[in-house]
Design a protein around this motif. Structure first.
Motif, mmCIF file in Angstrom:
data_model
loop_
_atom_site.group_PDB
_atom_site.id
_atom_site.type_symbol
_atom_site.label_atom_id
_atom_site.label_comp_id
_atom_site.label_asym_id
_atom_site.label_seq_id
_atom_site.Cartn_x
_atom_site.Cartn_y
_atom_site.Cartn_z
ATOM 1 N N UNK A 155 0.838 -1.193 0.000
ATOM 2 C CA UNK A 155 0.000 0.000 0.000
ATOM 3 C C UNK A 155 0.881 1.253 0.000
ATOM 4 N N UNK A 156 0.838 2.052 -1.065
ATOM 5 C CA UNK A 156 1.630 3.291 -1.088
ATOM 6 C C UNK A 156 1.213 4.242 0.032
ATOM 7 N N UNK A 157 2.183 4.961 0.608
ATOM 8 C CA UNK A 157 1.894 5.942 1.663
ATOM 9 C C UNK A 157 2.555 7.274 1.308
ATOM 10 N N UNK A 158 2.099 8.335 1.954
ATOM 11 C CA UNK A 158 2.664 9.656 1.704
ATOM 12 C C UNK A 158 2.401 10.110 0.280
ATOM 13 N N UNK A 159 3.372 10.798 -0.308
ATOM 14 C CA UNK A 159 3.225 11.302 -1.679
ATOM 15 C C UNK A 159 3.032 10.190 -2.698
ATOM 16 N N UNK A 165 13.282 9.604 -2.821
ATOM 17 C CA UNK A 165 12.489 9.011 -3.893
ATOM 18 C C UNK A 165 11.003 9.164 -3.623
ATOM 19 N N UNK A 166 10.602 9.187 -2.347
ATOM 20 C CA UNK A 166 9.189 9.308 -1.990
ATOM 21 C C UNK A 166 8.379 8.056 -2.229
ATOM 22 N N UNK A 167 9.020 6.927 -2.542
ATOM 23 C CA UNK A 167 8.298 5.700 -2.867
ATOM 24 C C UNK A 167 8.205 4.778 -1.650
ATOM 25 N N UNK A 168 7.590 5.261 -0.594
ATOM 26 C CA UNK A 168 7.442 4.465 0.621
ATOM 27 C C UNK A 168 6.125 3.701 0.580
ATOM 28 N N UNK A 169 6.112 2.508 1.168
ATOM 29 C CA UNK A 169 4.901 1.689 1.123
ATOM 30 C C UNK A 169 4.837 0.742 2.312
ATOM 31 N N UNK A 170 3.593 0.339 2.619
ATOM 32 C CA UNK A 170 3.300 -0.537 3.749
ATOM 33 C C UNK A 170 2.879 -1.886 3.200
ATOM 34 N N UNK A 171 3.490 -2.968 3.695
ATOM 35 C CA UNK A 171 3.219 -4.294 3.174
ATOM 36 C C UNK A 171 2.492 -5.197 4.150
ATOM 37 N N UNK A 172 1.528 -5.964 3.635
ATOM 38 C CA UNK A 172 0.852 -7.029 4.372
ATOM 39 C C UNK A 172 1.230 -8.318 3.650
ATOM 40 N N UNK A 173 2.090 -9.130 4.264
ATOM 41 C CA UNK A 173 2.739 -10.228 3.557
ATOM 42 C C UNK A 173 2.467 -11.577 4.201
ATOM 43 N N UNK A 174 2.546 -12.631 3.383
ATOM 44 C CA UNK A 174 2.401 -13.989 3.886
ATOM 45 C C UNK A 174 3.271 -14.905 3.030
ATOM 46 N N UNK A 175 3.756 -15.992 3.619
ATOM 47 C CA UNK A 175 4.589 -16.919 2.879
ATOM 48 C C UNK A 175 4.753 -18.226 3.622
ATOM 49 N N UNK A 176 5.421 -19.168 2.971
ATOM 50 C CA UNK A 176 5.697 -20.485 3.557
ATOM 51 C C UNK A 176 7.186 -20.744 3.482
ATOM 52 N N UNK A 177 7.746 -21.275 4.586
ATOM 53 C CA UNK A 177 9.168 -21.581 4.675
ATOM 54 C C UNK A 177 9.379 -23.076 4.876
ATOM 55 N N UNK A 178 10.487 -23.547 4.356
ATOM 56 C CA UNK A 178 10.890 -24.937 4.538
ATOM 57 C C UNK A 178 12.099 -24.972 5.470
ATOM 58 N N UNK A 179 12.027 -25.780 6.525
ATOM 59 C CA UNK A 179 13.102 -25.877 7.498
ATOM 60 C C UNK A 179 14.186 -26.825 7.030
ATOM 61 N N UNK A 180 15.428 -26.396 7.177
ATOM 62 C CA UNK A 180 16.599 -27.237 6.919
ATOM 63 C C UNK A 180 17.390 -27.315 8.213
ATOM 64 N N UNK A 181 17.536 -28.472 8.747
ATOM 65 C CA UNK A 181 18.201 -28.622 10.041
ATOM 66 C C UNK A 181 17.176 -28.902 11.112
ATOM 67 N N UNK A 182 17.648 -28.965 12.360
ATOM 68 C CA UNK A 182 16.758 -29.327 13.473
ATOM 69 C C UNK A 182 16.218 -28.091 14.159
#
Length: 198
Positions: free
Chosen positions: A31-35, A181-198
């Protein structure tokens, strides 16, 4: 002395193989913010992240994300419809601190720090003139601009262990570029990770 220090670091790292690596990908609403919000709509990102856990509470790693934003549609005097676009590639390091290490749900806070490579494409008004019929004609010109900015992204999130090897991650992130630059933005993110190791 440097060799002894380097060997010590390797030995300590080798002993800590119980610490995890996590590799995954994600996407999100940006989501863009500011200018930046003037004339631009929420966009999306997609990317990959790798993390190494120094211990149960702390992780370091790196991100590579691609962000895309569209601007409003405009119609010029000749009836042509045009729209501005912005793309931002973020290559950052990360640090996360996990407040809870027991159970499947682990809240965390941290920050990204790195470089944002941005590119804008669009039509810009460089003045106007009045034609013989008395109509105002705007002088729109298509232009591509690009640059690099150092940026920081404070982050708060939560992970959920889907299984012994898979982790769901959701976070909120404010991407703040430390240059003009004025290109600031707010992120709402989701993802999946794979574990390597214990």
């Amino acid at each position: 002395m440097r060799k002894i220090f380097f060997i010590s670091v390797l030995l300590i790292t080798g002993m800590q193989l119980k610490a995890q690596f996590q590799v995954g990908g994600g996407l999100g609403l940006q989501i863009p913010v500011g200018n930046f919000s003037n004339g631009y709509h929420p966009g999306f990102d997609i990317g990959v992240t790798g993390k190494y856990f120094l211990n149960e509470n702390m992780a370091v790693g790196a991100n590579l994300f691609f962000n895309f934003f569209n601007g409003d549609k405009y119609r010029d005097y000749d009836g042509n419809v045009w729209r501005n676009h912005v793309s931002i590639t973020a290559f950052t390091g990360l640090f996360h601190y996990y407040f809870s290490t027991g159970g499947k749900i682990k809240p965390y806070a941290g920050s990204d720090l790195g470089f944002y490579f941005w590119r804008t494409k669009g039509y810009y008004n460089y003045g106007y003139w009045v034609n013989p019929a008395g109509h105002t004609v705007y002088n729109y010109q298509y232009q591509t601009l690009s640059g690099t900015a150092l940026g920081i992204a404070p982050t708060g999130g939560i992970t959920y262990d889907i299984s012994d090897k898979l982790v769901f991650d959701a976070n909120l992130k404010f991407n703040l570029m430390l240059t003009d630059s004025g290109l600031n933005y707010f992120g709402i993110n989701a993802g999946v990770f794979y574990k390597i190791g214990k």
